[in-house]
Design a protein around this motif. Structure first.
Motif, PDB file in Angstrom:
ATOM      1  N   VAL A  63       0.833  -1.210   0.000  1.00 25.62           N
ATOM      2  CA  VAL A  63       0.000   0.000   0.000  1.00 25.62           C
ATOM      3  C   VAL A  63       0.865   1.257   0.000  1.00 25.62           C
ATOM      4  N   THR A  64       2.126   1.113  -0.420  1.00 25.42           N
ATOM      5  CA  THR A  64       3.052   2.250  -0.395  1.00 25.42           C
ATOM      6  C   THR A  64       2.487   3.423  -1.193  1.00 25.42           C
ATOM      7  N   GLN A  65       2.029   3.111  -2.427  1.00 27.14           N
ATOM      8  CA  GLN A  65       1.549   4.189  -3.290  1.00 27.14           C
ATOM      9  C   GLN A  65       0.274   4.811  -2.713  1.00 27.14           C
ATOM     10  N   ARG A  66      -0.607   3.922  -2.186  1.00 30.72           N
ATOM     11  CA  ARG A  66      -1.858   4.434  -1.622  1.00 30.72           C
ATOM     12  C   ARG A  66      -1.573   5.330  -0.420  1.00 30.72           C
ATOM     13  N   ARG A  67      -0.637   4.882   0.441  1.00 30.63           N
ATOM     14  CA  ARG A  67      -0.281   5.693   1.615  1.00 30.63           C
ATOM     15  C   ARG A  67       0.309   7.033   1.182  1.00 30.63           C
ATOM     16  N   SER A  68       1.130   6.979   0.135  1.00 36.05           N
ATOM     17  CA  SER A  68       1.759   8.202  -0.349  1.00 36.05           C
ATOM     18  C   SER A  68       0.681   9.170  -0.847  1.00 36.05           C
ATOM     19  N   MET A  69      -0.329   8.621  -1.577  1.00 35.24           N
ATOM     20  CA  MET A  69      -1.425   9.475  -2.058  1.00 35.24           C
ATOM     21  C   MET A  69      -2.239  10.005  -0.887  1.00 35.24           C
ATOM     22  N   ASP A  70      -2.478   9.133   0.120  1.00 32.58           N
ATOM     23  CA  ASP A  70      -3.214   9.576   1.314  1.00 32.58           C
ATOM     24  C   ASP A  70      -2.468  10.715   2.005  1.00 32.58           C
ATOM     25  N   ASP A  71      -1.118  10.537   2.107  1.00 32.01           N
ATOM     26  CA  ASP A  71      -0.312  11.583   2.751  1.00 32.01           C
ATOM     27  C   ASP A  71      -0.427  12.888   1.970  1.00 32.01           C
ATOM     28  N   GLY A  72      -0.388  12.753   0.622  1.00 38.19           N
ATOM     29  CA  GLY A  72      -0.496  13.935  -0.236  1.00 38.19           C
ATOM     30  C   GLY A  72      -1.822  14.634  -0.007  1.00 38.19           C
ATOM     31  N   ARG A  73      -2.906  13.822   0.045  1.00 38.48           N
ATOM     32  CA  ARG A  73      -4.243  14.401   0.269  1.00 38.48           C
ATOM     33  C   ARG A  73      -4.314  15.076   1.632  1.00 38.48           C
ATOM     34  N   LEU A  74      -3.680  14.433   2.637  1.00 38.45           N
ATOM     35  CA  LEU A  74      -3.688  14.994   3.987  1.00 38.45           C
ATOM     36  C   LEU A  74      -2.956  16.333   4.013  1.00 38.45           C
ATOM     37  N   GLN A  75      -1.801  16.374   3.330  1.00 39.19           N
ATOM     38  CA  GLN A  75      -1.036  17.619   3.270  1.00 39.19           C
ATOM     39  C   GLN A  75      -1.857  18.712   2.605  1.00 39.19           C
ATOM     40  N   GLN A  76      -2.579  18.306   1.517  1.00 41.42           N
ATOM     41  CA  GLN A  76      -3.403  19.266   0.795  1.00 41.42           C
ATOM     42  C   GLN A  76      -4.514  19.791   1.706  1.00 41.42           C
ATOM     43  N   ALA A  77      -5.146  18.860   2.461  1.00 36.92           N
ATOM     44  CA  ALA A  77      -6.233  19.256   3.358  1.00 36.92           C
ATOM     45  C   ALA A  77      -5.708  20.178   4.457  1.00 36.92           C
ATOM     46  N   LEU A  78      -4.490  19.871   4.949  1.00 39.47           N
ATOM     47  CA  LEU A  78      -3.900  20.717   6.000  1.00 39.47           C
ATOM     48  C   LEU A  78      -3.610  22.109   5.458  1.00 39.47           C
ATOM     49  N   ALA A  79      -3.073  22.140   4.217  1.00 32.75           N
ATOM     50  CA  ALA A  79      -2.759  23.437   3.608  1.00 32.75           C
ATOM     51  C   ALA A  79      -4.045  24.240   3.419  1.00 32.75           C
ATOM     52  N   GLN A  80      -5.120  23.537   2.999  1.00 30.28           N
ATOM     53  CA  GLN A  80      -6.412  24.200   2.793  1.00 30.28           C
ATOM     54  C   GLN A  80      -6.944  24.756   4.118  1.00 30.28           C
ATOM     55  N   ARG A  81      -6.778  23.911   5.170  1.00 32.67           N
ATOM     56  CA  ARG A  81      -7.240  24.341   6.490  1.00 32.67           C
ATOM     57  C   ARG A  81      -6.484  25.584   6.950  1.00 32.67           C
ATOM     58  N   ASP A  82      -5.146  25.586   6.716  1.00 31.24           N
ATOM     59  CA  ASP A  82      -4.329  26.736   7.120  1.00 31.24           C
ATOM     60  C   ASP A  82      -4.775  27.996   6.388  1.00 31.24           C
ATOM     61  N   THR A  83      -5.070  27.829   5.083  1.00 31.53           N
ATOM     62  CA  THR A  83      -5.506  28.988   4.289  1.00 31.53           C
ATOM     63  C   THR A  83      -6.814  29.538   4.845  1.00 31.53           C
ATOM     64  N   LEU A  84      -7.749  28.608   5.151  1.00 30.83           N
ATOM     65  CA  LEU A  84      -9.048  29.038   5.688  1.00 30.83           C
ATOM     66  C   LEU A  84      -8.882  29.733   7.042  1.00 30.83           C
TER      67      LEU A  84
END
Lengths: 602, 109
Positions: A379-400
């Motif tokens: 699940v390396t690739q899936r975890r990497s995508m999940d991490d990417g999505r999490l980072q994106q969500a965190l960045a979005q949260r910070d912007t908000l």
């Protein structure tokens, strides 16, 4: 020897025999409960003769299983470290190595990769071949082997001494057990006799398993032939234009004819599948599992070596996985393991892979455990995508969050403007608004800082901004000195507004009671604490009140004391001639633990 | 002869409650399900009944085959209580905790 001495000796001997008898009974009881792996040394020949069968050899499901049990017993009893079984052909002219082996470390795989067949005519150079030819136990040292692949493998494994026990049934050698140990010493007579006794006691049981297996195989072959014949009859009947006979009811369960499909089917799966038998040996490992785990074929590596060989870690990627914690091993103990994340890093995959593993015990139709199966998914690739999505969500949260703080700051500015407008119409409120305006602006400053790039309020910018605000509102001068090490200190979320208000009040107070000279604001470390000093000078001849709890506090100082967290900050005043200093001491708990942003904060 | 034996057993039970370090040795042969079960069961029993007052040594007879004869081991797995004396042997995978406690004299029979 006098009578007393004889009595003492007899008494001692009786005591020894009584203990031996009690221990032997304990062993027998444990064997009956099925709690014993193997017998070690003789508690008397009777013990072996009576209870060898109870170790499960006669109950083994397959020929190979029975050979493994026999090898285990003979290895443990005779102190042999590795054993393998060779089966004789029906014409007794050759031996082929079976898949039954016991013991050995990871190097022993080299022995199993060597020759798999010995012909009787070549037996002179082969230890098991000699045992087949003569029907007698053969002892040999590693150096006695003929030069070749096998000798090289034996040397690499460090084995020195070997013995080959022929399994003789009805006067014919049916198999040979070839055992090794690393010590260079010929086995003594009792060890050989013990081994021969075990083989003689169990040989018939093992051979019966082999015959049963051959019969089962023959029955399977016959059933296949009958099915093919039935299909042929149906085809011919159709060709002759006659109605085809009704097909036999179809058995949709997995039957022997599907066995050849098993391996390709496992290899087609996207997940890795590893199956271990109830001895803990890997018996199936499909291609995806081999690719996931690395370049060593997992079937050849003993399970207890997996964490080291394949570099297995817990999900934290740091803690080495113990043998006991491996999902397959837990399943071998009868436990069900649902999706568990582990991390694998080895030479074949230095960057590491994240695996999701699940494992289940395998039980037969009678409910007896036969082994365990583990399913691995990379699940390396899936975890990497999940991490990417999490980072994106965190960045979005910070912007908000920044946007929210920005709006609060603007709304506070609007509130201040409204208050000022009302004051123009109602001058009686002017004094109150003059007091409230810097307080609201201090709060707005905090929100303005939180709307910055890292959502944090840091000590340097806060002190500077609050001081500048007072200087701008009241036209006062101020000198700010902040130690470089403190500029980037992040204030805890809940402490930033109170500290801004405290600074604001101290600055307002200093300007109000000062003589017009610039107010000094200093922030400096003092041990583990941070000390913020707001100092001002008073006009010559003015009375400096004692503000250290002397009862002369104004409303502003009372507000400061109420805002400071009592257990993490303190406030005191110093009077030195014509100078008054307000000293705020902040404990380390007021600050967060993240480092200053690169380049520091102004 | 009964009196001294009772005295020794009482001493062993006292050992469990007074902080004497218990020295236990478990003999196994390889990583079989029974030996793995014996190790896990022993860990659990020590944690629950001898917390911090025990030393456990696991001897793999596949690695050290000679130790079996030196220590008169008849079958594997076997747990030997070396201290407190007298020595006691418990044969099997230690799955019956009650039987193990009685055998170790950690629990009145």
């Amino acid at each position: 020897m006098d009578t007393d001495t004889k009595l003492t000796d007899l008494s001692r001997e009786n005591r020894r025999l009584a203990i031996e008898l009690a221990e032997t009974r304990d062993v027998l009881r444990a064997i009956r409960r099925g709690e014993v792996d193997a017998l070690v040394s003789s508690g008397g020949d009777a013990l072996y003769g009576i209870q060898l069968a109870a170790l499960g050899i006669d109950k083994a499901e397959t020929y190979v299983d029975s050979l493994v049990l026999l090898l285990r017993q003979i290895c443990v009893a005779g102190g042999w470290q590795y054993g393998e079984a060779w089966a004789a052909s029906s014409d007794r002219q050759s031996l082929h190595r079976t898949s039954a082996w016991y013991g050995g470390d990871s190097d022993a795989i080299r022995l199993r990769e060597c020759i798999v067949r010995v012909l009787l005519e070549d037996a002179d150079g082969s230890v098991p071949g000699k045992a087949l030819k003569t029907g007698k136990t053969q002892v040999a040292l590693a150096e006695d082997l003929s030069a070749g692949e096998r000798k090289a493998a034996v040397t690499q494994c460090g084995f020195q001494t070997s013995v080959a026990f022929p399994v003789v049934v009805a006067g014919q050698v049916t198999a040979v057990l070839w055992l090794w140990k690393k010590e260079r010493e010929a086995p003594d007579h009792s060890t050989l006799a013990q081994g021969e006794s075990i083989v003689a006691g169990c040989g018939a049981m093992v051979q019966r398993k082999r015959e049963e297996e051959i019969l089962r195989f023959t029955v399977g072959e016959l059933e296949t032939a009958v099915r093919e014949r039935a299909r042929e009859v149906a085809r011919l009947t159709r060709e002759k234009g006659q109605p085809a006979p009704a097909p036999p009811p179809r058995d949709v369960s997995f039957d022997a004819s599907h066995v050849p499909l098993l391996r390709p089917m496992l290899d087609c799966m996207s997940e890795g599948v590893v199956v271990a038998d109830h001895y803990g040996r890997v018996v199936q490992c499909n291609r995806p599992a081999q690719e996931i785990l690395g370049d060593d074929p997992p079937g050849s590596i003993s399970l207890n070596l997996w964490p080291d060989v394949y570099g297995m870690y817990h999900a934290d990627r740091v803690t080495r996985l113990d043998y006991e914690d491996m999902p397959l091993v837990k399943a071998l103990r009868g436990l069900t393991v649902d999706r568990t994340e582990i991390f694998v890093r080895n030479g074949a995959c230095p960057e590491g892979r994240t695996l999701e593993m699940a494992a289940r015990p395998i039980a037969d139709e009678r409910g007896a455990q036969r082994g365990a199966v583990a399913v691995l998914e990379d699940v390396t690739q899936r975890r990497s995508m999940d991490d990417g999505r999490l980072q994106q969500a965190l960045a979005q949260r910070d912007t908000l969050l920044r946007e929210v703080h920005h709006r609060i700051k603007n709304n506070l500015a609007a509130v201040i403007e409204l208050l000022l407008r009302h004051t123009r119409d109602e001058p009686k409120f002017q004094k109150i608004v003059e007091q409230v305006e810097p307080q609201l602006r201090a709060i707005a400053i905090v929100h303005g800082l939180k709307a910055g790039t890292d959502n944090a309020v840091r000590l340097g910018p806060l002190v500077k901004a609050v001081t500048d605000n007072i200087a701008r509102l009241h036209g006062a001068k101020a000198e700010v000195t902040i130690a470089d090490t403190l500029r980037g200190l992040r204030l805890l979320e809940e402490e930033s507004v109170p500290l801004a208000l405290v600074l604001n009040e101290l600055l307002v107070n200093a300007r109000k009671h000062g003589d017009g000279a610039p107010v000094e604001v200093r922030a400096a470390p003092d041990g583990e604490t941070v000390v913020i000093t707001v100092a001002n000078s008073v006009a010559n001849g003015s009375r400096v009140p004692d503000l250290n709890g002397g009862g002369a506090e104004g409303q502003g100082i009372s507000l400061v004391r109420s805002l400071l967290p009592h257990d993490r900050a303190s406030l005191e005043f110093e009077n030195a001639g014509d100078r008054v200093s307000a000293i705020v001491r902040l404990a380390p708990e007021v600050f967060g633990d993240d480092p200053a942003p690169p380049g520091g904060a102004a | 002869m009964a009196a001294p034996r009772q005295k020794k057993e009482a001493g062993a039970r006292r050992g469990a409650s007074t902080g004497t370090t218990w020295k236990l040795r478990l003999y196994v042969a390889g990583q079989t399900p029974r030996s793995v079960a014996a190790i896990a069961n022993l860990e659990m029993i020590c944690q629950q009944h001898l917390e911090g007052r025990h030393e456990v040594e696991v001897v793999d007879l596949l690695k050290n085959p000679k130790l079996a004869r030196d220590h008169q081991i008849l079958a594997v797995p076997t747990l030997v209580r070396q201290l407190p004396e007298p020595a006691r042997k418990i044969i099997g995978d230690l799955s019956n905790v009650e039987r193990v406690l009685v055998g170790l004299e950690l629990h009145p029979a």
